[in-house]
Enzyme design. Structure first.
Site, PDB file in Angstrom:
ATOM      1  NE  ARG A   1      -0.512  -0.356   4.990  1.00  0.00           N
ATOM      2  CZ  ARG A   1      -1.080  -0.596   6.026  1.00  0.00           C
ATOM      3  NH1 ARG A   1      -2.256  -0.483   6.151  1.00  0.00           N
ATOM      4  NH2 ARG A   1      -0.617  -0.393   7.166  1.00  0.00           N
TER       5      ARG A   1
ATOM      6  CD  GLU B   1      -5.452   2.679  11.978  1.00  0.00           C
ATOM      7  OE1 GLU B   1      -4.493   2.130  12.282  1.00  0.00           O
ATOM      8  OE2 GLU B   1      -5.783   3.405  10.921  1.00  0.00           O
TER       9      GLU B   1
ATOM     10  CB  CYS C   1       9.342   9.466  -4.008  1.00  0.00           C
ATOM     11  SG  CYS C   1       9.555   9.028  -5.645  1.00  0.00           S
TER      12      CYS C   1
ATOM     13  CD1 TRP D   1       1.311  -3.637  12.532  1.00  0.00           C
ATOM     14  CD2 TRP D   1       3.011  -2.809  13.535  1.00  0.00           C
ATOM     15  NE1 TRP D   1       0.708  -2.783  13.379  1.00  0.00           N
ATOM     16  CE2 TRP D   1       1.972  -2.333  14.046  1.00  0.00           C
ATOM     17  CE3 TRP D   1       4.264  -2.860  14.240  1.00  0.00           C
ATOM     18  CZ2 TRP D   1       2.096  -1.263  15.318  1.00  0.00           C
ATOM     19  CZ3 TRP D   1       4.268  -1.813  15.058  1.00  0.00           C
ATOM     20  CH2 TRP D   1       3.288  -1.216  15.751  1.00  0.00           C
TER      21      TRP D   1
ATOM     22  CB  CYS E   1       6.164   9.465  -6.448  1.00  0.00           C
ATOM     23  SG  CYS E   1       6.796  11.148  -6.588  1.00  0.00           S
TER      24      CYS E   1
ATOM     25  CG  ASN F   1      -4.462   4.760   6.713  1.00  0.00           C
ATOM     26  OD1 ASN F   1      -5.532   5.494   7.617  1.00  0.00           O
ATOM     27  ND2 ASN F   1      -3.709   3.862   6.812  1.00  0.00           N
ATOM     28  CD  GLU F   2      -0.926   4.376  10.599  1.00  0.00           C
ATOM     29  OE1 GLU F   2      -0.239   3.599   9.984  1.00  0.00           O
ATOM     30  OE2 GLU F   2      -1.237   4.228  11.653  1.00  0.00           O
TER      31      GLU F   2
ATOM     32  CE  LYS G   1      -2.712 -15.370   6.948  1.00  0.00           C
ATOM     33  NZ  LYS G   1      -1.774 -14.431   6.092  1.00  0.00           N
TER      34      LYS G   1
END
Ligand code: GAL
Length: 654
Positions: free
Chosen positions: A111, A305, A158, A313, A115, A149-150, A354
């Site tokens: 995700r 969140e 980049c 992670w 750039c 998102n975040e 998951k």
């Protein structure tokens, strides 16, 4: 009521209905209603499902999701869905995928594959944001926009040619002329003098250390480039739906983005916080970043969140023991959040997350997790009156991102061991232990409300910033290696502390980093023994007085901690600065929120007339109450003192 207009505290999480057949949605909303969920975040990664080919939009499924949620009284934090550009866009325009410092273009399959400077990417996001805003402008479920998102999570920067062009434009706006750039970057060093605007580039992987002034500007630029992505979408949302607040979820104390700047561009500060249940310092670190979130706009913020239990992670993903989800959620409220939200509502069956915990786990409703989800919802309803209340702090910690970037630049400093997060924590920990409310503050903010301001480190400090600090009427504490460089990372004439010299009444003649693993004794004039690690300085005093001196070692007998008027300076990193701090706090008349010492492991915070007492420790604790009141969680009237079980909490309405 906060900017979202949802009454009471917000409770919910990320909801990814596109990962489930529609039959499951009915069960989702029924269980959400049962748990008291009143808001969910939808469509964060839905771009490829909403736009399957250029301009081919399918909002049908999202219409049904929003209608269903609304029918069950659940509001929506609607994402603009731009966090993952869809495969068709990437295949048509491979140039939008980011390139790393070594020149490798990253592939599709995760995700945030974009750039930040890509006009193709930005235009596509703005088109989608407009389509979303026009589609849902009048939808009654919509209470908050969630852009991207975040930002800065996977893609921080980049190094492609498009970014290089954008960087040059940014440099031209900052320096106007090549002479200006050459002077600021000190290009006479190592033969880097630029003669044409096509030559300056991102600090790509080079044979040796890259020019630190170039790296500092690159950090500024990269934060701004992502911010421009956010702002481009925000502008459209504000045009179409001016009354819907806009946020993007921050990532706690993130090094790469200047959140002071970012927060100014949004209506509501929101944060994603994932304290590691296996880290004994997790509550301390979380408290510091929550205080930052509250300080960004000096208003309540939103925990958008958090993990109900384990994440997926880390190398080892330890779950939260019974009671910890509740305790950590209450902690966010104690530090100013107007709600508790999670990643995610229903645990995924596939994909990299998951095994990430969820409010509704794989095992369904006959699980400890679900029972804790239900119980938390009930607690939050009891605490509805907390929403919107503020915190009054008399102590502020100064935090400046540019200085942080300079301090942690690679390969050019006397020591790589000075890490700002650690320095902040070393001051924050004793304040937290005493239950003292703390704000974080940027340069330029009016500090006159505070009695004590602590600058753990100000490596980069301009003359103007120093003048602001000199005007602060309270007690100031300045940490080591401060006032070293100007905005271009050039050492102030005469060396540190540069523009702070008069204020501190001294100069740093030599930096004297302490080798790894070695402790340096420091003896205070009152006989208190202290220990320095990592860093010390050879100080020469003008008119400062000595509070503590090095004992033994290369700086034996030389000043380590000094004072001039109301300003204390530390030329070293103390293992535990508590004795120095306590003296400053006592002189300033600053006390903790309960007015009495707190037992080990107990955290105390005040919001309005709510006193939060949280026992993070492993043993029961008895806390002396400042006044009688009712515990909102149990309804019990309390006075005198209260015993709090491990991982339990009391929220007293005074
Ligand atoms: C956040 C992210 C979420 C989810 C979560 C898992 O960084 O915004 O989409 O991945 O982490 O902890």
């Amino acid at each position: 009521m906060g900017p979202t207009r949802v009454p009471g505290l917000l409770f919910g999480g990320d909801y990814n209905p596109e990962q489930w057949p529609e039959e499951v949605w009915e069960e989702d909303v029924r269980l959400m209603a049962e748990a008291g969920v009143n808001v969910v975040t939808v469509a964060v990664f839905s771009w490829s499902r909403l736009e399957s080919a250029p301009g081919v939009l399918d909002f049908g499924w999202l219409d049904r999701v929003l209608d269903l949620l609304h029918a069950h009284g659940i509001a929506v934090d609607l994402a603009t869905a731009t966090a993952t550009p869809p495969p068709w866009l990437v295949r048509r325009h491979p140039e939008i995928q980011p390139v790393d410092a070594a020149g490798t273009r990253l592939e599709f399959g995760s995700r945030q594959g974009y750039c930040p400077s890509s006009p193709v990417f930005r235009e596509a996001t703005v088109r989608l944001a407009r389509a979303m805003a026009e589609r849902y402008r009048d939808h009654p479920a919509l209470v908050l926009w969630h852009v991207g998102n975040e930002y800065g999570d996977h893609t921080v920067e980049c190094y492609c040619e498009e970014s290089a062009r954008d960087f040059r434009r940014w440099l031209q706006a900052r320096y106007r002329t090549l002479e200006g750039l050459n002077a600021a970057w000190g290009t006479s060093c190592w033969g880097q003098h630029y003669t044409d605007w096509t030559q300056p580039a991102p600090p790509r992987k080079a044979p040796g250390p890259v020019n630190p002034a170039q790296v500092l500007d690159w950090r500024r630029f990269s934060s701004d480039a992502l911010l421009a992505c956010f702002e481009a979408e925000r502008e459209v949302l504000k045009e179409v739906t001016p009354d819907i607040p806009v946020t993007t979820n921050f990532m706690s104390l993130l090094h790469h983005l200047d959140y002071w700047k970012w927060a100014a561009a949004e209506d509501l500060v929101s944060d994603d916080a994932y304290p590691d249940p296996a880290d004994p310092l997790a509550p301390l670190k979380a408290a510091l970043s929550y205080d930052l979130m509250r300080s960004l706009k000096r208003r309540p913020w939103l925990l958008l969140e958090s993990a109900p239990s384990a994440v997926s992670w880390r190398e080892v993903n330890v779950p939260k023991e019974p009671g910890v989800m509740r305790l950590h959620s209450l902690q966010a409220l104690a530090h100013g959040s107007d709600g508790v939200m999670f990643f995610q509502w229903r645990q995924a069956r596939y994909g990299p997350e998951k095994f990430h915990s969820a409010m509704l786990p794989h095992g369904g409703t006959d699980t400890r997790q679900w029972r804790e989800t239900l119980a938390l919802g009930a607690d939050l309803r009891r605490l509805a009156g907390v929403a919107g209340t503020g915190t009054r702090a008399e102590v502020a910690l100064l935090l400046d991102w540019e200085s942080w970037w300079g301090l942690e630049a690679p390969e050019s400093l006397p020591s790589a061991r000075l890490r700002l997060h650690q320095l902040l924590l070393s001051w924050y920990a004793p304040l937290h232990r005493r239950g003292i409310a703390v704000d974080l503050a940027p340069h330029g903010r009016d500090l006159s409300d505070y009695r004590v301001v602590i600058a753990p480190n100000l490596y980069l400090c301009t003359t103007e910033q120093a003048a602001d600090l000199a005007a602060f009427p309270g007690r100031l504490v300045v940490g080591p290696f401060s006032g070293v460089v100007d905005a271009a990372d050039q050492v102030h004439p005469g060396g540190a502390p540069g523009p702070l010299r008069e204020l501190l009444g001294l100069r740093t003649e030599e930096c004297w980093p302490i080798p790894d693993g070695r402790a340096q004794d420091v003896l205070a004039e009152d006989g208190t023994r202290l220990v320095a690690r990592t860093w010390s300085e050879w100080l020469e005093l003008d008119d400062a007085q000595v509070l503590a001196r090095y004992r033994g070692g290369p700086l034996d007998g030389r000043p380590a901690v000094t004072r001039r008027g109301a300003v204390t300076y530390l030329g070293c990193v103390l293992d535990d600065p508590t004795p120095v701090l306590d003296e400053v706090l006592d002189a300033a008349g600053v006390t903790g929120v309960t007015g009495a010492p707190l037992p080990e492991g107990v955290e105390a915070c005040r919001r309005g007339d709510h006193l939060f007492l949280l026992n993070h420790g492993a043993a029961p604790a008895t806390v002396t109450l400042p006044a009688p009141g009712a515990d909102l969680l149990t309804g019990r009237p309390l006075s005198g003192s209260v015993a709090i079980a491990p991982r339990d909490a009391v929220v007293l309405r005074l």
